[in-house]
Design an enzyme around this catalytic site. Sequence first.
Site, short mmCIF file in Angstrom:
data_model
loop_
_atom_site.label_atom_id
_atom_site.label_comp_id
_atom_site.label_asym_id
_atom_site.label_seq_id
_atom_site.Cartn_x
_atom_site.Cartn_y
_atom_site.Cartn_z
N HIS A 119 -2.33 48.89 98.74
CA HIS A 119 -2.44 47.70 97.87
C HIS A 119 -1.83 46.45 98.52
CE1 HIS A 119 -4.01 49.66 94.27
NE2 HIS A 119 -3.28 50.70 94.60
N ASP A 156 1.63 53.78 95.38
CA ASP A 156 0.49 54.50 94.80
C ASP A 156 -0.77 54.35 95.63
OD1 ASP A 156 0.62 51.74 94.12
OD2 ASP A 156 -0.99 52.04 92.67
N GLU A 157 -1.66 55.29 95.44
CA GLU A 157 -3.03 55.22 95.95
C GLU A 157 -3.13 54.80 97.42
OE1 GLU A 157 -5.90 54.22 92.35
OE2 GLU A 157 -4.67 52.49 92.86
N VAL A 158 -2.43 55.48 98.28
CA VAL A 158 -2.53 55.16 99.70
C VAL A 158 -3.69 55.95 100.31
CG1 VAL A 158 -1.32 55.16 101.90
CG2 VAL A 158 -0.05 54.79 99.78
N ASP A 212 2.82 59.00 92.58
CA ASP A 212 2.29 59.51 93.85
C ASP A 212 3.41 59.89 94.80
OD1 ASP A 212 0.84 57.35 92.50
OD2 ASP A 212 -0.76 57.70 93.95
#
Lengths: 548, 548
Positions: free
Chosen positions: B271, B331-333, B384
Amino acid sequence: MSRSGSHSHRVRWWCLIVAVVAVWVQQVEGVWPLPQQLHQSADRDCLSPQRFSFTYGRDSAAQTGCSVLDAAFKRYFSIIFPDFTTLSENVLQYMWSEPQPFVVSVSVKTRGCDGYPDEDSDESYTLSVSEGQAVLRSVSVWGALRGLESLSQLVYQDDYGTYFINKTEIVDFPRFAFRGLLLDTSRHYLPLYAILKTLDAMAYSKLNVFHWHIVDDPSFPYQSRTFPDLSNKGAFHPFTHIYTQSDVIRVIEHARMRGIRVVPEFDSPGHTQSWGKGQPGLLTPCYKGSVPSGSFGPVDPTVDTTYKFMASLLKEVKFVFPDSYVHLGGDEVSFACWQSNPNVRKFMEKMGFGKDFTKLESFYMESIMNMTAALNKTSIVWQDVFDYHERIPQDTVLEIWKGAKYQTELSRMTQAGHRVLLSAPWYINHISYGQDWRNSYAVQPQNFSGTDEQKKLVIGGEVAMWGEYVDATNLSPRLWPRACAAAERLWSNEEKTLNADLAFPRLKEFRCELLRRGIQAEPLFVGHCRHEYDGLQLIFSLTGLCCC
Amino acid sequence: MSRSGSHSHRVRWWCLIVAVVAVWVQQVEGVWPLPQQLHQSADRDCLSPQRFSFTYGRDSAAQTGCSVLDAAFKRYFSIIFPDFTTLSENVLQYMWSEPQPFVVSVSVKTRGCDGYPDEDSDESYTLSVSEGQAVLRSVSVWGALRGLESLSQLVYQDDYGTYFINKTEIVDFPRFAFRGLLLDTSRHYLPLYAILKTLDAMAYSKLNVFHWHIVDDPSFPYQSRTFPDLSNKGAFHPFTHIYTQSDVIRVIEHARMRGIRVVPEFDSPGHTQSWGKGQPGLLTPCYKGSVPSGSFGPVDPTVDTTYKFMASLLKEVKFVFPDSYVHLGGDEVSFACWQSNPNVRKFMEKMGFGKDFTKLESFYMESIMNMTAALNKTSIVWQDVFDYHERIPQDTVLEIWKGAKYQTELSRMTQAGHRVLLSAPWYINHISYGQDWRNSYAVQPQNFSGTDEQKKLVIGGEVAMWGEYVDATNLSPRLWPRACAAAERLWSNEEKTLNADLAFPRLKEFRCELLRRGIQAEPLFVGHCRHEYDGLQLIFSLTGLCCC
């Protein structure tokens, strides 16, 4: 002011420089809804507010004094040049002396400046933009309004704030004559400004019918001249939550100025709980066993007084609302109360309706439709009336609202020779997360099994914004730009506008334009607008001021 | 002014008449969120703005000069008497001479007027309303703020506009210490006023943490003093779409005045697309085969410069944001880019991570969390980091955002001894039609399998308003009153607030109150508010003016 050649030369040189520098700046994405034919060239003119003017063509039937177009010229000047101030005028004059003139010449074939748009209004127009001028031609003033809107969307600014318009040829006309939007002012009262704002945005989207679902079960905000108790007792508040006669006139005039029809709906015999408060005896008393329960059902279709009342009310409606259409509702009539009432049962027997209450409903609706016809008005009714009724006056317009199988309904109704409005897939008060405008955009109103003649009976459609969960706090962002999807489907060539991905950047730009014009339109996705919140600045700064 | 007995008598008589007449007028539904203990009697006092005052109790540690409470007195006077004007003052004085005084006495145990609310702040208070006075006692000024809010919600008006307050005893404290609301200012920029307005409404709902998701992929609006290029190049616009240092200070101070913490989130290593624009070398260059593709992935965790940059940035964050917490994201890597990059692969090999990129992610996050710890800040990270990480510093706060099986996650995290924040069921940017606040209301944050000790590790939760489809045009009606459901769940006794039907009338009234206070809160269902749009009147009339 000097008009010397050297000055003039300087201006042209400057304009050229700007044009060359700006080749790689963002250009205008297009017009929403997409015109039937649009040809644009990369050649462009820079526009100066100081030398920009609207004028009536020599051959135009309308000339200065034409209320609709005079007002539109004034309105669109500010829309086209939103940051024009006298300050900028002085600065520019100091810098560049005389800029190039740009004249928009408007010619209409028929005058009709003081009339109202109606079902037969010709909204077609042609627009030709070339060096120093734009020529807008139309049959009616309503077509001219559509052309002015397109023109306003062709103008854009570069990074230096200079206004441009590309050479453009447009031939345009609506696919459907009836492109409506329904607001529900009964479940929540909508203040006048919310309605007027909605009309503004409708005009930007070329929607042309405001379907005013003005009364319903929860409240009766219409202040009737004949029956003032209807709002005195049936409105949420008898003074603050009503539409006075002058409010209604203001809405109709605001709409007229934008080429928008106002079709009121007085829905009966169901959806009338609020009517009963100010009109005792109108609604059917429900029974529990052999005694009245104290609650009331739909309008009582068995007594003469009902028909006398409805005739008076419709006569007033005819007088107040100039449009040739009136919506009579006729949806969702519950039979339980009628069934419970001994007088109704007796009437059913007398009429030979047996146990079939749809026959009673039909009997009522037919009476009301006949009254309306006698007043020279065309009735619109919800699909229920067709679904439960054997014969229906041929010129009645039927509106489809039930979501399931609307294609089948389109086939059946048009096969029966009725004109049809499609609203079912455009109930956009229903929201879901994400880009749900794509669902509206995917609708194909003529994609049903039927002959070409049948297809022609689809006269248009309506976006509906029902009010269960909507009032002035969330109306605008829920309506815009979501309603624009249906607006394009109803105006543009379907073949050219089937791909939502292709439409996306144009809609995104149109949404930014709405924002700049002061419409609180929500975003389509991540990003920002160049002139973000300009149109809402005043509002926002005040909000800020009041609370810090 | 005469203070003669007869005048005084006349006033009492009038007040009594009003009280008797008004027995059957609508009373106040209650306080939102529901206090832990609330006892109300039918006895009530009528309040006169002219004789209403706030004062510090004699035993109060805070006295006049206490910034937080002085400002709160001023604010709540206007909130309690929204239609107070000097005109009404004169009229009333003419009519009734001296009205009865009503004194709100506020006593706090500890001063702390110039500090910031934090995780240990005591927000408890007691409020006792009796004839002519209210006594508000709290440990801290933050508790006093909560009590003033409750007090303001106890006051109501009858049909004649007279203000009343019933005799009331409240003992109140929050169920959870952390009651957050997330705004996302990266996917869309939110103007300052939108943030300040949100803080106002948060205070009304007793939410106490503003989680500022200030930067993300789409834009970097935070103007860093250390790295100004981050916003110069990463914001949507380097001047209009940024938060300057003074903007940030204003937000923090506005929040502080309302007892609200500001926890910024600088989400990495994913992000971060917008970060890369102003900080070359920070992001991982993605490869296509053996050559860089030109696009970039997450922060490059393999180079020293990354950690130097992050250390400087976090040091600045510590300096700018006083709260002891900072959100580090995590998050969300996506691993695809790391995987494509030969240097990253080499680094993986060197570190012995094999093909397991979660180890690389953990390596990065651990470094960042250690930096944060060294700055004496508590880290919050998205779930995460826990899901992919074996060991995690014990005092790290974990935030649950994934919708599925959040109860299992609550069990696992608390079993591992971590403090937890629940956000998953409160992603209220996701909208659906109708009363979807009921879903938020039904959430039971401690209903998971675990010991009492584990339950205590749930320190609170967060309402999240992500910005994909939200900007200032639709933020308020999407947030309010929907966020109030979670606000009550996080503050009130769950046993007393499980039934949404019972809560409905109270929430409906609170929504009307929000509207009156100028918060554009959408309706819960059909109906109207008594003072509908009062708070938005100025805005609306201006909107109306600009366009008719």
